[in-house]
Design an enzyme around this catalytic site. Sequence first.
Site, short mmCIF file in Angstrom:
data_model
loop_
_atom_site.label_atom_id
_atom_site.label_comp_id
_atom_site.label_asym_id
_atom_site.label_seq_id
_atom_site.Cartn_x
_atom_site.Cartn_y
_atom_site.Cartn_z
N CYS A 1 -32.00 -44.51 -36.62
CA CYS A 1 -30.96 -43.63 -37.13
C CYS A 1 -29.37 -44.04 -36.84
CB CYS A 1 -30.92 -42.23 -36.68
SG CYS A 1 -32.81 -41.56 -37.09
N CYS B 1 -34.20 -44.40 -41.20
CA CYS B 1 -34.11 -42.88 -41.59
C CYS B 1 -33.62 -42.87 -42.86
CB CYS B 1 -33.32 -42.39 -40.41
SG CYS B 1 -33.18 -40.37 -40.80
N THR C 1 -41.05 -41.20 -33.53
CA THR C 1 -41.35 -40.86 -34.97
C THR C 1 -41.34 -42.54 -35.84
OG1 THR C 1 -38.60 -41.23 -35.38
CG2 THR C 1 -39.73 -38.94 -35.10
N ARG D 1 -32.66 -33.45 -35.49
CA ARG D 1 -32.51 -32.84 -34.02
C ARG D 1 -32.58 -34.15 -32.81
NH1 ARG D 1 -37.62 -29.31 -32.01
NH2 ARG D 1 -38.57 -31.40 -32.33
N CYS E 1 -26.80 -39.00 -37.04
CA CYS E 1 -27.55 -38.38 -37.87
C CYS E 1 -27.99 -36.95 -37.66
CB CYS E 1 -29.06 -39.03 -37.24
SG CYS E 1 -30.52 -38.53 -38.57
N ASP F 1 7.74 -64.01 -31.54
CA ASP F 1 8.12 -63.64 -32.85
C ASP F 1 9.44 -62.85 -33.08
OD1 ASP F 1 6.88 -63.84 -35.87
OD2 ASP F 1 7.60 -61.67 -35.21
N CYS G 1 -30.46 -40.11 -42.89
CA CYS G 1 -28.89 -40.57 -42.45
C CYS G 1 -28.69 -41.90 -43.09
CB CYS G 1 -28.86 -40.37 -41.18
SG CYS G 1 -29.64 -41.70 -40.00
#
Length: 502
Positions: A32, A63, A28, A39, A36, A438, A66
């Site tokens: 992302c 993306c 793609t 799929r 996201c 301490d 998202c």
Amino acid sequence: MDFWQRYRAIDARDPRFDGQFFTAVRSTGIYCRPSCPARTPKAANVTFYETSAAAHEAGYRACKRCLPEAVPGTPAWNVRQDVAGRAMRLINDGVINRDGVAGLAARLGYSPRQLNRILGQELGAGPLSLARAARAQTARTLLVSTSMKLADVAFAAGFSSVRQFNETIAEVFAMTPTALRQTSRHPSRDGGTTALTLGLPYRPPFDPGIFSFLAVRAIPGIEEGTATSYARTLRLPHGDARFRVEYDGGTRERQLTLTVGAVDLRDLPALLSRVRRLFDLDADPEAIDSALAADPRLAASVGEAPGMRMPGALDPQELLVRAMVGQQVTVAAARTALTQLSAAGSHSSAPGEGLDRLFPTPAEIAAGSHLLRGPRRRIESLVQAAAAMAEGHLEFGYGDDLSGLRAKLLPLPGVGPWTVGYVAMRVLGAPDVFLANDAAVRNGIRALDNGGKANGDNTDGHSALSSDFRETSPWRSYATMHLWRAAARPALTTAAPGKGMP
């Protein structure tokens, strides 16, 4: 995390990992966040990147579904004390915007060429690309959260021109700035006022106890705090700033709200970064709490206060002064001494909301020694440290590592391992510091122990646990916060943190 651990995280759409790595999908051409809702891509098409800048460099775009830039950052830059981690802390503070790559490299002790090579190997992108990604993230925040003019957004985010801003937004998000602004789910909240109001995302859960921690240490005229809010003035590289952070646990998204009352727009990225550091908003509380809860001495405390944060520092030099003033005295006594010392500070050029002064500079502290009270040796040590910072002989900050910080601070009169550890926790965000000597830590252990079982009795098996809480590593700084809280519980406003807790 290896490839398959990360792949399982994206398959589960686990939001805990948002911001800690980015998923790029070759089929793609986009990257992302792990959660996201799209799929899950085939493993063969996936490449994971440590930073969004590395994904940009590889030719991927963010993306639109998202918005991977709209997530908390990663705690890795505080956990890592290598050059890459130190560089990222400085880049987030805006060093490249102010001083360029040469300035960043000089602070880290490398040449620009060496630094480019190291960051390219470690993070997949050079310093300019990393700074560009930070600018894009700041710009996105301003576009969707405010009604600022686009030109003001461009320069506030650190871009040198509107053209560069437009090109970067289009390349990173595949949208124009106007289109990106229209993706906001909520209308801009600053309206026609001069103040900016921004949401500060974080990983839940969030324990608001950090507000009380800051409130009982607030210096009148400089800071103001309640159980759910904190405001102060601050000196930044280009001028004075004033801001307020508020928490409303009943809101739907539960983001912290940052209202910037005054700031030079060139300082806005640094202010955002420092406020996030102050409230430890890039932490992964589920991972931290899981490790701490496995220790039976801390399990009940973690259950009562999940998501405890470790306060950071807005100004490293100021934090050292506060630590030295607060050594071996109560919180109330330290606050009184710092209130007296604050008279040496100058008036803010951006007063408001009852805040009209700035914390004194090292030079002002060195000149205002008559305002200090306490043992003569302690006063002399503080004046010497202030003079060294004012003259440039002592320089330290977000870009140091723990060993380097020790080397710089331990030679100072009046500075010991406790002070160095405390400064490391708050300035560097070092997550694995345990202040064993301490007094408040020891008191906290007794308070959580309900009578001493953890320190001697064999009935519960606690005697086999280490005294330095190494079982909770690398999150011992957070164990320290739980112990301090337990020690302070009977009287929060007057609790004595042993050697400081300033």
